[in-house]
Design an enzyme around this catalytic site. Structure first.
Site, short mmCIF file in Angstrom:
data_model
loop_
_atom_site.label_atom_id
_atom_site.label_comp_id
_atom_site.label_asym_id
_atom_site.label_seq_id
_atom_site.Cartn_x
_atom_site.Cartn_y
_atom_site.Cartn_z
N GLU A 106 3.57 1.58 -6.00
CA GLU A 106 2.25 1.98 -6.49
C GLU A 106 2.07 3.50 -6.41
O GLU A 106 1.56 4.13 -7.33
CB GLU A 106 1.17 1.27 -5.67
CG GLU A 106 -0.25 1.70 -6.00
CD GLU A 106 -1.11 1.82 -4.76
OE1 GLU A 106 -1.78 2.86 -4.62
OE2 GLU A 106 -1.12 0.88 -3.96
N HIS A 107 2.51 4.09 -5.30
CA HIS A 107 2.43 5.54 -5.15
C HIS A 107 3.35 6.26 -6.14
O HIS A 107 2.97 7.28 -6.74
CB HIS A 107 2.82 5.94 -3.72
CG HIS A 107 1.72 5.86 -2.73
ND1 HIS A 107 1.26 6.95 -2.03
CD2 HIS A 107 0.94 4.82 -2.34
CE1 HIS A 107 0.28 6.58 -1.22
NE2 HIS A 107 0.06 5.28 -1.39
N GLU A 150 -0.50 7.92 5.80
CA GLU A 150 -1.48 6.87 5.49
C GLU A 150 -1.45 5.78 6.55
O GLU A 150 -2.50 5.25 6.95
CB GLU A 150 -1.16 6.28 4.11
CG GLU A 150 -2.21 5.31 3.60
CD GLU A 150 -1.91 4.80 2.20
OE1 GLU A 150 -2.70 3.98 1.69
OE2 GLU A 150 -0.87 5.21 1.61
N HIS A 162 3.67 -1.30 -2.23
CA HIS A 162 2.75 -0.18 -2.06
C HIS A 162 3.45 1.15 -2.34
O HIS A 162 2.86 2.07 -2.93
CB HIS A 162 2.18 -0.19 -0.64
CG HIS A 162 1.29 0.97 -0.33
ND1 HIS A 162 1.69 2.02 0.47
CD2 HIS A 162 0.02 1.25 -0.72
CE1 HIS A 162 0.71 2.89 0.56
NE2 HIS A 162 -0.31 2.46 -0.15
#
Length: 420
Positions: A52-53, A129, A49
């Protein structure tokens, strides 16, 4: 549409799949990697993840601002996501901007620099997040259920990772995982819309053929389902309940029967749980069943947000509906309507280029081939009452994993109340 699919395998093993939709003015493109949260060790949890950022945070020739400006300048809709098993970087553009979309997506995928300053900045974003997820109980209870059900297996970990891990990741760690995990045989480049396959392959091959194989990546281990009840007290207005039981995998021949079972149980507004719990008794605003399908296993689950005073009543209804599905065939009208619901969803989604881009990528990853819509429709239509009854008896024969989040204090009383 059925005859407009094409597939090419590049010399390094990267698969390129397209679906030509000549009536469309858009093209949706996605770079899929068959790597997700379940492919991480406990110390690596959150890396997929994080990558991905970081993919959108600058390459050797484009800054993060330039990437955003160039995509926005062509009216693109663009994003990325990470799941338990996949990561995808995607964009939807007008058909005359395909060259630009391929250029930018290939650049960010192959040439991201993972700059130290950007890593530090994005670290703070991801930590926020995580906090946002924990402050959203209807989402967070699903994370808790996965932890309860899959235990220490990587499927039980949150895709976002832990705050401790996120605080420790640096650019070197990110680069090493990216290089090790993003292997050609795990990559599928998919596109759907008004495009020519040969031309698309030519554009993709120019850049993606530089990716080289590295076999140093562990194979996935299948999980063992855990049972039991987990409670997490929190000062909320409702108790959020989530229960799961082992279902079928994404490639199981019974997956269509399981999809129909899910629809009948709680998959739409005419389902048994929605009608009984919400419409007839007014015990909950939100209640539904769901499927989580993975390459080698799966989960069938139920979620509800209820007042604490209604907790036992809701569990009694869920239990009675599951018992009935195990013991009695579904009605002819239920079976027919559930089939029509699934077939309608299948064909309506096929009119959207993003949905088709996703569908052809997922069937390639899971099955290694294209599955025509008609074939999927026929498989749905073949499901019988006996199939549903047999599957229900098979799935519901064991205990559920159950998670409760909200204003709950007496753990022993709660456990007695919600036992199925």
């Amino acid at each position: 549409m059925e005859n407009n699919f094409a597939k090419t395998v590049l010399d390094n093993g990267i698969r390129v799949v397209t679906e030509r939709m000549p009536h469309a003015r858009s093209i949706a493109m996605g770079v899929w990697v068959n790597v997700g949260a379940r492919d991480e060790t406990q110390e690596e949890s959150g890396l997929s993840h994080f990558i991905e950022h970081m993919i959108f945070k600058g390459t050797e020739k484009r800054s993060a601002v330039q990437i955003a400006k160039e995509l926005d300048a062509i009216g693109a809709s663009w994003n990325a996501f990470t799941s338990k098993e996949n990561t995808c970087y995607h964009a939807k553009v007008m058909d005359n901007y395909l060259n630009t979309a391929v250029d930018i997506l290939s650049d960010i995928f192959l040439n991201s620099v993972f700059n130290d300053k950007e890593v530090e900045r994005e670290r703070q974003v991801i930590l926020q997040e995580i906090k946002m997820l924990e402050d959203t109980p209807e989402d967070y209870v699903h994370v808790l259920l996965a932890r309860t059900m899959w235990g220490g297996h990587s499927l039980g970990r949150c895709v976002l990772g832990t705050p401790q891990n996120i605080a420790n990741f640096d650019s070197k760690t990110i680069r090493q995982f990216f290089k090790r995990a993003y292997q050609p045989e795990r990559i599928v480049v998919s596109a759907a819309g008004n495009l020519n396959h040969a031309r698309f392959v030519e554009l993709v091959a120019r850049t993606f053929e530089v990716v080289r194989r590295d076999d140093n990546f562990p194979q996935r281990l299948s999980p063992v389902m855990n049972k039991g009840i987990t409670t997490q007290p929190k000062n909320l207005e409702q108790v959020h309940i989530c229960l799961g039981i082992k279902g079928v995998s994404a490639t199981d021949p019974r997956r269509h029967a399981c999809a129909i079972l899910n629809v009948i149980l709680g998959g739409n507004m005419s389902s048994r749980l929605f009608q009984e719990v919400r419409e007839r008794r007014g015990l909950a605003y939100s209640i539904y069943s769901f499927l989580s399908l993975y390459s080698d296993t799966g989960m069938l689950g139920v979620y509800a947000g209820v007042d604490k005073s209604n907790l036992q009543k809701v569990f009694e209804i869920i239990s009675s509906q599951i018992k009935e599905l195990k013991e009695k065939p579904v009605t002819a009208s239920e079976l027919k309507n559930a089939k029509q619901y699934l077939k309608g969803a299948l064909y309506l989604a096929a009119e959207n280029t993003e949905n088709q881009m996703t569908r052809i990528a997922q069937t390639e990853i899971n099955f290694g081939r294209y599955i025509p819509l008609k074939e999927a429709e026929n498989e749905i239509e073949r499901v019988t009452h006996e199939n549903i009854l047999e599957l229900s008896s098979d799935i519901f024969h064991s205990e559920f994993a159950i998670t409760l989040l909200g204003p709950i204090e007496d753990d022993v009383q709660i456990r007695q109340m919600v036992s199925l």
